[in-house]
Motif scaffolding. Structure first.
Motif, PDB file in Angstrom:
ATOM      1  N   GLY A  67      -3.113   4.876  -2.903  1.00 33.57           N
ATOM      2  CA  GLY A  67      -4.236   5.779  -3.154  1.00 33.57           C
ATOM      3  C   GLY A  67      -3.922   7.198  -2.701  1.00 33.57           C
ATOM      4  N   ARG A  68      -2.803   7.368  -2.033  1.00 39.24           N
ATOM      5  CA  ARG A  68      -2.456   8.711  -1.545  1.00 39.24           C
ATOM      6  C   ARG A  68      -1.510   9.434  -2.501  1.00 39.24           C
ATOM      7  NH1 ARG A  68      -1.971   5.577   3.170  1.00 39.24           N
ATOM      8  NH2 ARG A  68       0.280   5.629   3.058  1.00 39.24           N
ATOM      9  N   GLN A 104      -7.013   8.554 -14.095  1.00 46.25           N
ATOM     10  CA  GLN A 104      -6.302   8.202 -12.863  1.00 46.25           C
ATOM     11  C   GLN A 104      -5.966   6.711 -12.874  1.00 46.25           C
ATOM     12  OE1 GLN A 104      -5.183   7.492  -9.707  1.00 46.25           O
ATOM     13  NE2 GLN A 104      -6.562   8.558  -8.298  1.00 46.25           N
ATOM     14  N   LEU A 117      -5.293   4.390 -10.578  1.00 46.95           N
ATOM     15  CA  LEU A 117      -6.015   3.448  -9.718  1.00 46.95           C
ATOM     16  C   LEU A 117      -7.492   3.349 -10.099  1.00 46.95           C
ATOM     17  CD1 LEU A 117      -4.535   3.739  -6.111  1.00 46.95           C
ATOM     18  CD2 LEU A 117      -3.928   2.182  -7.962  1.00 46.95           C
ATOM     19  N   ASP A 118      -8.059   4.437 -10.660  1.00 47.29           N
ATOM     20  CA  ASP A 118      -9.448   4.341 -11.145  1.00 47.29           C
ATOM     21  C   ASP A 118      -9.518   3.321 -12.278  1.00 47.29           C
ATOM     22  OD1 ASP A 118     -10.244   6.212  -9.400  1.00 47.29           O
ATOM     23  OD2 ASP A 118     -10.366   7.871 -10.841  1.00 47.29           O
ATOM     24  N   THR A 151       0.821  -1.217   0.000  1.00 53.21           N
ATOM     25  CA  THR A 151       0.000   0.000   0.000  1.00 53.21           C
ATOM     26  C   THR A 151       0.851   1.261   0.000  1.00 53.21           C
ATOM     27  OG1 THR A 151      -0.078  -0.047   2.398  1.00 53.21           O
ATOM     28  CG2 THR A 151      -1.928  -1.046   1.244  1.00 53.21           C
ATOM     29  N   HIS A 165       0.219   2.693  -5.080  1.00 50.94           N
ATOM     30  CA  HIS A 165      -0.841   1.747  -4.726  1.00 50.94           C
ATOM     31  C   HIS A 165      -1.566   2.116  -3.445  1.00 50.94           C
ATOM     32  CE1 HIS A 165       1.755  -1.121  -7.270  1.00 50.94           C
ATOM     33  NE2 HIS A 165       1.029  -0.321  -7.993  1.00 50.94           N
ATOM     34  N   PRO A 177      -2.004  10.105  -6.268  1.00 55.76           N
ATOM     35  CA  PRO A 177      -2.735   9.956  -7.527  1.00 55.76           C
ATOM     36  C   PRO A 177      -1.838  10.168  -8.744  1.00 55.76           C
ATOM     37  CG  PRO A 177      -3.386  11.969  -6.368  1.00 55.76           C
ATOM     38  CD  PRO A 177      -2.474  11.217  -5.445  1.00 55.76           C
TER      39      PRO A 177
END
Ligand code: NDP
Length: 622
Positions: free
Chosen positions: A470-471, A481, A483-484, A464, A468, A473
């Motif tokens: 999410g913090r 994006q 991760l989207d 994470t 990965h 972008p």
């Protein structure tokens, strides 16, 4: 386009054979039946309904636990808005090696951006007493051939490794442009400029034509999600932020600040196993809060001379590292140069790291595997009995699961520490771990253990960090994006390193490629590949971007021979290898034929097919 990148190198036509398994003593069928039952009961005792949600993120929830204790404060500097050739995110071995390999390709402006106050990554943060790398130093430390350095110990202390990381950074002039105590907060692709804007938590918004993301896998410390942590009135910290201002001493011990102190440590993983003997020496009393015992194999650390490792020959380190990779990947090798407890049990790593294609009678192989596994675990359990004098403590220290369910650990100091009168083992298995922290100490069952200092050796969030998490972008072509896109379609890469829609971005790490217990070797191969991609793009005046078809082909390659080891992990005691007992390993599958074949594949692809990902800068969107 051709599909040459799909071509696997000559994979060994390997028949299932128990010659890859360690030599094992007899284990009878009734013994195996009893073991299976015992393992199942132990697993059931430990599985928690909240799985990975049992943890709290140290950084997000308790800034204190994640703050950098190794610097006075970040160096003041003005925000940057300049342009570099390559931004490298992360100054651990991945980032350092990317920087070094880029330099070897003649790239001039390489800017490493690192959250810590210097280079080192894992070895910057983890300075706890007793910290060592449990992979042999002569294969773990990268670029020994290039730097001429020969490690002094078979298993290097963390400080020697950190100094080596800094040595490589100095040799390849990575300090000049580096930004320390700086976290990247966003990456935004500018199609017209053909560059990334790199935004940071220090107000920077500089441009980089290429980005290499090397943000690590086990970097964000985690804490048990139990009530009361914030109420503790004694001193407390996480092992990856060791507070020597409080304990005194150094990673070699001498923690005079602990004299007269009651110290508690939560966690008996690879970190706990190294730190516990050191705390035992210096605390007035040490309470070890154990939930699942680790397997603790022989360490046998010793000083080495250059002659011991053949360091007088050119290329000795590369040869040794390749030999090690072959053995721990389950490939045949004429000799075992490292010859340690990892290589002796290498055959039992098959369930952890996909290795080469196996053909033949899977059932017979699994039967032999289970016997070898049981024999190894019996040997490790008997090691506890032989070393720990109190039978009840010995019983509680014995691990009851299959070999690769938990990360193997190694120490000759760990078990003897429990023979000290000032060390108490507190088994928390029946309460699913420590239950509560109060102002005075730790609660387990009906007992409050009063403590002056509480140390969390509770590990890290897995997979994470960086992109990965999410913090961070990443906005690619058309503002998409990353991760989207991956949330909708699953992770999509070519070789785990590049993705369509995200030009000139290269991600290092274990995603969709190969791995090994010697992860610095994996990172170096990726760094070589990343640097070659950048050099080829520069030479061609192109950008790096695989087509969607190339991604599809790669995903098909990963799926085609994916080994089915899910059943093994589903039966394992909980941990981060199986998403805390959920029965699957974290993250998407890797290259199914192992690291040796993967490296060969990458090399052949570079020689024959690299042009496929070099797209003219004016190319229409794919
Ligand atoms: P781990 O995640 O491996 O271990 C965390 C420990 O904390 C486990 O023993 C866990 O128990 C325990 N724990 C968590 N919550 C509780 C709770 N509520 N109550 C009691 N105990 C609890 O972290 P490590 O830092 O030890 O290791 C992480 C990784 O770092 C290793 O797997 C390895 O990859 C790497 N490492 C490598 C080293 C090297 O030499 N190469 C050295 C050190 C670490 P349980 O098992 O029951 O979940």
């Amino acid at each position: 386009m051709t599909r040459s990148h799909m071509t696997n190198p000559q994979l060994p036509e390997c028949h299932l054979t128990d010659t890859h398994l360690p030599n094992s003593a007899e284990v009878t069928p009734p013994e195996l039946t009893a073991l299976r039952r015992r393992y199942r009961l132990e697993r059931e005792r430990r599985v928690r309904p909240d799985g990975a949600a049992q943890y709290r993120d140290a950084d997000a929830e308790f800034g204190y636990y994640a703050a950098d204790p190794y610097i006075e404060g970040p160096v003041e500097r003005a925000p940057l808005q300049d342009t570099v050739d390559v931004a490298v995110i992360g100054g651990g071995f991945g980032g350092i090696l990317a920087g070094a390999r880029l330099r070897q390709q003649g790239v001039e402006r390489v800017r490493v951006v690192e959250k810590g106050g210097d280079f080192g990554g894992t070895w910057y943060w983890n300075r706890y007493p007793g910290v060592h790398c449990d992979i042999e130093a002569h294969v773990y430390l990268p670029m020994l051939d290039e730097t001429g350095y020969v490690p002094e110990w078979k298993y290097a202390p963390g400080d020697e490794i950190r100094r080596h990381a800094m040595r490589i950074a100095r040799k390849f002039d990575l300090y000049a442009d580096a930004l320390f105590s700086t976290g990247v907060t966003a990456l935004t692709w500018d199609e017209d400029a053909g560059s990334w804007t790199v935004s940071t938590d220090r107000g920077d918004a500089f441009r980089a034509r290429y980005v290499v993301a090397a943000t690590g896998t086990l970097t964000d410390p985690k804490l048990p999600g139990i009530p009361g942590i914030e109420d503790f009135e004694g001193h407390t910290f996480h092992t990856s932020r060791w507070d020597y201002a409080y304990t005194g001493g150094t990673p070699e011990g001498g923690m005079t600040g602990l004299a007269g102190k009651r110290v508690g440590i939560v966690g008996t993983g690879a970190t706990g196993v190294q730190v516990i003997p050191m705390l035992a020496q210096d605390a007035a009393h040490l309470y070890v809060f154990q939930r699942t015992p680790s397997t603790v194999d022989v360490r046998d650390n010793r000083r080495t001379t250059p002659g011991d490792v053949g360091a007088d020959r050119e290329g000795w380190a590369r040869e040794r590292r390749e030999n090690y990779l072959r053995i721990v990947s389950g490939e045949s090798a004429e000799t075992d140069l490292v010859a340690d407890a990892w290589t002796a049990s290498a055959g039992l790593l098959e369930k952890l790291l996909p290795s080469f294609r196996r053909q033949g009678d899977r059932e017979a192989f699994e039967a032999a595997y289970e016997v070898a596994d049981a024999a190894k675990m019996n040997e490790l359990r008997s090691r506890v009995e032989r070393t720990v004098t109190d039978p009840e403590t010995a019983r509680r220290l014995q691990p009851w699961y299959r070999y690769a369910c938990k990360r193997p650990t190694f120490s000759d100091l760990y078990y003897p520490a429990f023979n000290r009168a000032d060390v108490t083992l507190v088994d928390t298995a029946d309460t699913h771990g420590i239950e509560r922290v109060t102002a005075d100490g730790v609660v387990v069952g009906d007992t409050v253990y009063e403590l002056d200092c509480l140390v969390f050796a509770t590990g890290f969030n897995v997979g994470t960090s960086g992109i990965h998490s999410g913090r961070l972008p990443v906005h690619g072509r058309g503002g998409v994006q990353l991760l989207d896109r991956w949330a909708r379609q699953g992770p999509r890469t070519l070789h785990g390193l590049t993705s369509n829609g995200f030009p000139n971005l290269i991600q290092l790490g274990p995603l969709q490629n190969a791995s090994s217990v010697n992860f610095s070797h994996i990172l170096d191969e990726q760094a070589v590949h990343a640097a070659a991609l950048v050099a080829a793009a520069e030479a061609a005046g192109a950008r790096i971007e695989p087509s969607r078809e190339a991604e599809d082909d790669w995903l098909a390659t990963l799926a085609a021979d994916a080994p089915d080891h899910e059943w093994f992990h589903a039966e394992c005691t909980p941990g981060y290898y199986n998403a805390e007992g959920r029965g699957r390993r974290n993250g998407p599958g890797g290259y199914p034929h192992g690291a040796v074949a993967f490296h060969q594949l990458l090399k052949e692809w570079r020689d024959t097919s690299m042009g496929e990902v070099l797209r003219p800068v004016t190319a229409p969107d794919a």
